[in-house]
Scaffold this motif. Structure first.
Motif, mmCIF file in Angstrom:
data_model
loop_
_atom_site.group_PDB
_atom_site.id
_atom_site.type_symbol
_atom_site.label_atom_id
_atom_site.label_comp_id
_atom_site.label_asym_id
_atom_site.label_seq_id
_atom_site.Cartn_x
_atom_site.Cartn_y
_atom_site.Cartn_z
ATOM 1 N N GLY A 1 -43.847 -17.840 -11.022
ATOM 2 C CA GLY A 1 -44.500 -18.882 -10.237
ATOM 3 C C GLY A 1 -43.580 -19.726 -9.388
ATOM 4 N N TYR A 2 -42.249 -19.520 -9.496
ATOM 5 C CA TYR A 2 -41.294 -20.290 -8.716
ATOM 6 C C TYR A 2 -40.784 -19.452 -7.541
ATOM 7 C CZ TYR A 2 -40.816 -23.809 -12.434
ATOM 8 O OH TYR A 2 -41.054 -24.801 -13.338
ATOM 9 N N PRO A 3 -40.496 -20.087 -6.405
ATOM 10 C CA PRO A 3 -39.847 -19.343 -5.320
ATOM 11 C C PRO A 3 -38.454 -18.873 -5.736
ATOM 12 C CG PRO A 3 -40.685 -21.462 -4.533
ATOM 13 C CD PRO A 3 -40.758 -21.495 -6.030
ATOM 14 N N MET A 4 -37.918 -17.932 -4.985
ATOM 15 C CA MET A 4 -36.529 -17.506 -5.140
ATOM 16 C C MET A 4 -35.763 -18.030 -3.922
ATOM 17 S SD MET A 4 -36.989 -13.552 -6.444
ATOM 18 C CE MET A 4 -35.212 -13.302 -6.673
ATOM 19 N N MET A 5 -34.823 -18.930 -4.156
ATOM 20 C CA MET A 5 -34.037 -19.506 -3.062
ATOM 21 C C MET A 5 -32.606 -19.714 -3.545
ATOM 22 S SD MET A 5 -36.502 -22.266 -1.135
ATOM 23 C CE MET A 5 -36.789 -23.317 -2.560
ATOM 24 N N PHE B 1 -34.630 -22.439 -8.686
ATOM 25 C CA PHE B 1 -35.097 -21.321 -7.860
ATOM 26 C C PHE B 1 -34.031 -20.242 -7.695
ATOM 27 C CE2 PHE B 1 -36.787 -25.378 -5.921
ATOM 28 C CZ PHE B 1 -37.949 -25.385 -6.678
ATOM 29 N N ASP B 2 -32.943 -20.356 -8.448
ATOM 30 C CA ASP B 2 -31.807 -19.448 -8.328
ATOM 31 C C ASP B 2 -32.237 -18.001 -8.565
ATOM 32 O OD1 ASP B 2 -29.392 -18.131 -8.375
ATOM 33 O OD2 ASP B 2 -28.425 -19.517 -9.784
ATOM 34 N N PRO B 3 -31.982 -17.091 -7.607
ATOM 35 C CA PRO B 3 -32.347 -15.681 -7.808
ATOM 36 C C PRO B 3 -31.677 -15.058 -9.025
ATOM 37 C CG PRO B 3 -31.755 -16.108 -5.515
ATOM 38 C CD PRO B 3 -31.387 -17.336 -6.285
ATOM 39 N N ALA B 4 -30.556 -15.615 -9.453
ATOM 40 C CA ALA B 4 -29.829 -15.043 -10.597
ATOM 41 C C ALA B 4 -30.609 -15.139 -11.895
ATOM 42 C CB ALA B 4 -28.480 -15.747 -10.747
ATOM 43 N N ARG B 5 -31.695 -15.917 -11.907
ATOM 44 C CA ARG B 5 -32.447 -16.048 -13.170
ATOM 45 C C ARG B 5 -33.099 -14.734 -13.571
ATOM 46 N NH1 ARG B 5 -35.934 -18.240 -9.194
ATOM 47 N NH2 ARG B 5 -38.179 -17.836 -9.438
#
Length: 310
Positions: free
Chosen positions: A228-232, A279-283
């Motif tokens: 549900g969160y953006p990736m930024m 929003f870190d893509p690394a998650r």
């Protein structure tokens, strides 16, 4: 130019005493309860076009093409740097920095960046544009509850130019990566059965709108990340590659602040306007940890311990 504050109503089926108070005069077949009288409204095409024109006036160049890969090189310490993007026509655009912002089609970046995970669905939804009936109507935006008769949950937005935008037609297709790749933007077409259902639903809510003609029907593909969160943020293992996607149906609301935050990240190395940590893509990208650092208790989200430790 299209910006204005607009009154909004929460709408449900049928008429009640509550709907007689402070309700728009053309909503004569449903119950409308006031939500807010200062909701900001803009026309998305106008806003995005003006932003693009402003960027071009400052020297930006728009190149229309399809990216099929990226070129990258590895440094002495195994750090990776993107040097260009490869277009389908054979040309390569050289770059110092790269931002992937392709909506649901950002999933293809998984194939370009080893280790990047973009767990996202494309939600293919139909929308409708009506023409206002003779004369102008008092502007109210409607947020309608689920209507089991037509399986719609309409949102109705009268615009200053005389159009009435209608979305929430129901029947959206949830597309995994393979389906997203199959559907080019040009092939994302409206579902005629949902248009017909929406027209019947609109007519049941408003005899005035029931007299409107359907000028156009369109479809979009909304990018919805699984959590549900953006990736930024920066793409893992790359020094100069970033991604900004996953805003679902809030792109026009979150787009300007996301653009500002990402521009700060690219130029200054950090977003000063808003923290992008969540929003870190690394998650979504697994981290390699030494065996001795792996706990045998509790739960982990990649390299972070989460939940109770037992």
């Amino acid at each position: 130019e299209s910006y204005r504050p607009i009154r909004t109503l929460e709408v449900s089926q049928g008429q009640t005493k509550r709907s007689k108070q402070n309700v728009c005069p053309w909503l004569d077949g449903a119950c409308g309860v006031p939500m807010d009288d200062q909701t900001a409204q803009v026309t998305p095409l106008e806003l995005t076009t003006k932003l693009m024109e402003a960027a071009m006036a400052k020297g930006a160049k728009v190149v229309i093409g399809q990216v099929i890969n990226v070129e990258a090189e590895e440094g002495p310490h195994r750090e990776k740097t993107v040097t260009g993007v490869v277009l389908r026509d054979g040309h390569t655009l050289k770059c110092n920095q790269l931002l992937i912002a392709m909506g649901p089609w950002s999933v293809v970046a998984e194939d370009w960046f080893p280790g990047l995970k973009v767990p996202m669905e494309g939600i293919k939804s139909t929308s409708l544009i009506l023409s206002q009936p003779a004369g102008s109507i008092e502007p109210y935006a409607l947020f309608c509850a689920e209507d089991s008769r037509y399986h719609c949950h309409l949102e109705v937005y009268p615009r200053p130019n005389g159009e009435i935008y209608v979305c929430g037609l129901g029947g959206s297709e949830h597309c995994p990566k393979q389906r997203i790749v199959e559907l080019t933007p040009e092939s994302v077409l409206p579902d005629k059965t949902r248009v017909e259902a929406a027209l019947r639903c609109v007519s049941s809510y408003s005899s005035t709108l029931g007299k409107s003609s359907a000028d156009d029907a369109n479809a979009c593909m909304r990018p919805a990340v699984t959590d549900g969160y953006p990736m930024m943020g920066r793409i893992p293992d790359f020094q100069n590659a970033y991604i900004g996607t996953g805003h679902n149906c809030w792109g026009i609301l979150w787009g300007p602040i996301s653009g500002l935050a990402l521009s700060e990240l690219l130029i200054d190395g950090v977003s000063k306007t808003v923290s992008l940590d969540s929003f870190d893509p690394a998650r979504f990208s697994p981290r390699k940890r030494p065996k001795h650092s792996v706990s045998k208790r509790g739960r982990h989200q990649n390299d972070k311990a989460v939940g109770e430790q037992w």
